[in-house]
Design an enzyme around this catalytic site. Structure first.
Site, PDB file in Angstrom:
ATOM      1  N   TYR A 195       0.852  -1.204   0.000  1.00  0.00           N
ATOM      2  CA  TYR A 195       0.000   0.000   0.000  1.00  0.00           C
ATOM      3  C   TYR A 195       0.886   1.252   0.000  1.00  0.00           C
ATOM      4  CZ  TYR A 195      -3.814   3.070   1.623  1.00  0.00           C
ATOM      5  OH  TYR A 195      -4.760   4.066   1.750  1.00  0.00           O
TER       6      TYR A 195
HETATM    7  P1  NAP Z   1     -13.388   1.781   1.829  1.00  0.00           P
HETATM    8  O1  NAP Z   1     -14.430   2.285   2.764  1.00  0.00           O
HETATM    9  O2  NAP Z   1     -12.758   0.468   2.084  1.00  0.00           O
HETATM   10  O3  NAP Z   1     -13.983   1.840   0.332  1.00  0.00           O
HETATM   11  C1  NAP Z   1     -13.204   1.377  -0.738  1.00  0.00           C
HETATM   12  C2  NAP Z   1     -13.958   1.578  -2.023  1.00  0.00           C
HETATM   13  O4  NAP Z   1     -13.144   1.060  -3.091  1.00  0.00           O
HETATM   14  C3  NAP Z   1     -15.270   0.809  -2.072  1.00  0.00           C
HETATM   15  O5  NAP Z   1     -16.222   1.577  -2.766  1.00  0.00           O
HETATM   16  C4  NAP Z   1     -14.898  -0.427  -2.859  1.00  0.00           C
HETATM   17  O6  NAP Z   1     -15.982  -1.007  -3.563  1.00  0.00           O
HETATM   18  C5  NAP Z   1     -13.911   0.151  -3.856  1.00  0.00           C
HETATM   19  N1  NAP Z   1     -13.104  -0.903  -4.458  1.00  0.00           N
HETATM   20  C6  NAP Z   1     -12.199  -1.713  -3.844  1.00  0.00           C
HETATM   21  N2  NAP Z   1     -11.692  -2.589  -4.723  1.00  0.00           N
HETATM   22  C7  NAP Z   1     -12.294  -2.358  -5.916  1.00  0.00           C
HETATM   23  C8  NAP Z   1     -12.214  -2.934  -7.204  1.00  0.00           C
HETATM   24  N3  NAP Z   1     -11.408  -3.981  -7.457  1.00  0.00           N
HETATM   25  N4  NAP Z   1     -12.983  -2.435  -8.197  1.00  0.00           N
HETATM   26  C9  NAP Z   1     -13.811  -1.406  -7.967  1.00  0.00           C
HETATM   27  N5  NAP Z   1     -13.948  -0.811  -6.768  1.00  0.00           N
HETATM   28  C10 NAP Z   1     -13.192  -1.289  -5.752  1.00  0.00           C
HETATM   29  O7  NAP Z   1     -12.155   2.788   1.733  1.00  0.00           O
HETATM   30  P2  NAP Z   1     -11.998   4.349   2.079  1.00  0.00           P
HETATM   31  O8  NAP Z   1     -11.401   4.425   3.433  1.00  0.00           O
HETATM   32  O9  NAP Z   1     -13.221   5.107   1.757  1.00  0.00           O
HETATM   33  O10 NAP Z   1     -10.814   4.719   1.061  1.00  0.00           O
HETATM   34  C11 NAP Z   1     -11.024   5.428  -0.138  1.00  0.00           C
HETATM   35  C12 NAP Z   1      -9.658   5.858  -0.672  1.00  0.00           C
HETATM   36  O11 NAP Z   1      -8.991   6.640   0.308  1.00  0.00           O
HETATM   37  C13 NAP Z   1      -8.718   4.690  -0.981  1.00  0.00           C
HETATM   38  O12 NAP Z   1      -7.927   4.977  -2.112  1.00  0.00           O
HETATM   39  C14 NAP Z   1      -7.849   4.634   0.254  1.00  0.00           C
HETATM   40  O13 NAP Z   1      -6.622   4.007  -0.003  1.00  0.00           O
HETATM   41  C15 NAP Z   1      -7.717   6.104   0.551  1.00  0.00           C
HETATM   42  N6  NAP Z   1      -7.308   6.396   1.921  1.00  0.00           N
HETATM   43  C16 NAP Z   1      -8.111   6.061   2.975  1.00  0.00           C
HETATM   44  C17 NAP Z   1      -7.677   6.371   4.266  1.00  0.00           C
HETATM   45  C18 NAP Z   1      -8.501   6.047   5.475  1.00  0.00           C
HETATM   46  O14 NAP Z   1      -8.025   6.336   6.593  1.00  0.00           O
HETATM   47  N7  NAP Z   1      -9.686   5.469   5.354  1.00  0.00           N
HETATM   48  C19 NAP Z   1      -6.463   7.009   4.460  1.00  0.00           C
HETATM   49  C20 NAP Z   1      -5.668   7.311   3.375  1.00  0.00           C
HETATM   50  C21 NAP Z   1      -6.113   7.017   2.101  1.00  0.00           C
HETATM   51  P3  NAP Z   1     -16.787  -2.322  -3.033  1.00  0.00           P
HETATM   52  O15 NAP Z   1     -17.982  -1.788  -2.311  1.00  0.00           O
HETATM   53  O16 NAP Z   1     -17.129  -3.058  -4.274  1.00  0.00           O
HETATM   54  O17 NAP Z   1     -15.854  -3.084  -2.148  1.00  0.00           O
END
Ligand code: NAP
Length: 252
Positions: free
Chosen positions: A157
């Site tokens: 990651y």
């Molecule tokens: P999340 O709640 O786990 O949601 C992830 C999203 O990505 C879901 O809509 C999921 O869809 C989609 N996804 C995963 N694999 C996929 C695939 N193969 N094809 C299409 N869609 C896919 O994550 P989040 O925390 O909102 O994170 C969103 C972004 O922010 C990510 O890039 C993450 O790395 C980044 N980020 C998050 C944090 C944090 O603290 N949460 C911090 C830094 C960066 P499904 O419903 O189909 O699974």
């Protein structure tokens, strides 16, 4: 005047990973500013679509599993045909895999690099073709604190998100003179499903909270403002910037 700077009426915004978490809040936020939304998602979950349609804008789901790079390559022309434009791209979807480095499975490494980096690159490239041609466009990548820091137990990651930060700058250098803005948002620690393992670990969870100057974990709603700003005329002279929305974490 202030309102029009942030107005996205009649723009088409493509958002990956809008089913939940940060992507859902960003898609709804852009729609609240007037944009029509194309949701690129692997499931047929229509919850976000329904919420967006209540705002009086158009929202379509385009089936797209980011593991399927052929599909990733050909989805934007479909959006263009169905919704008439591709003005904004938000590369939000991402996955996490946690293991100590010596045990890290190669299959997890490949999966994380594919979804979090290669699919992002392909969508940027395909959007770039459309946007440099029309001399207008906004690309927003979602990077991470580990675009700067190393993290722990998340080497794939970290490698992918470090690269997303650099890719953002590389593309901005090529496309800023062609009317296309490429920027990134850097989320801090946000309470979403991705972080269940951290939230459920009382020690890690307390350690993280103690280091956040704002005194709370972030919420997906915190991302609407940054996304609207980077998608709108308000950021027309902002290129290759990584905008932290982290409760002050990086400044500490
Ligand atoms: P999340 O709640 O786990 O949601 C992830 C999203 O990505 C879901 O809509 C999921 O869809 C989609 N996804 C995963 N694999 C996929 C695939 N193969 N094809 C299409 N869609 C896919 O994550 P989040 O925390 O909102 O994170 C969103 C972004 O922010 C990510 O890039 C993450 O790395 C980044 N980020 C998050 C944090 C944090 O603290 N949460 C911090 C830094 C960066 P499904 O419903 O189909 O699974």
């Amino acid at each position: 005047m202030m309102v029009s700077l942030f107005d996205l009426k009649d723009r088409v915004a493509v958002v990956t990973g809008g089913t939940r978490g940060i992507g859902k809040a960003i898609a709804i936020g852009l729609a609240e500013s007037g944009a029509n939304i194309a949701l690129l998602q692997r499931s047929d979950n229509a919850e976000t679509k329904r919420e967006i349609e209540k705002l009086g804008v158009t929202c379509e789901i385009f089936q797209c599993d980011l593991h399927d790079l052929d599909r990733v390559r050909n989805v934007l022309p479909e959006v263009l045909e169905k919704l008439g434009a591709v003005d904004i791209l938000v590369n939000n979807a991402g996955i996490q895999r946690r293991h100590p480095a010596v045990e890290f499975p190669e299959s997890d490494w490949d999966e994380v690099l594919k979804v979090n980096l290669k699919a992002v690159w392909i969508l940027c490239q395909e959007a770039g073709k459309i946007m440099t041609d029309q001399k207008k466009g906004k690309i927003i990548n979602i990077a991470s604190l580990v675009s700067y820091q190393g993290g722990i137990f998340v080497p794939a990651y970290t490698a992918a998100k470090g690269a997303v930060g650099q890719l953002t700058k590389a593309l901005a250098n090529e496309w800023s003179s062609l009317g296309v803005n490429v920027n990134a948002i850097v989320p801090g620690y946000i309470a979403t499903e991705m972080n269940t393992a951290l939230i459920d670990d009382p020690v890690r969870s307390r350690q993280i909270l103690e280091r956040i100057p704002a005194g709370r974990w972030g919420d997906p709603e915190d991302f609407k403002g940054a996304a609207i700003y980077l998608a709108s005329a308000a950021s027309d002279y902002v290129h290759g910037h990584l905008l932290a929305v982290d409760g002050g974490w990086l400044g500490r």
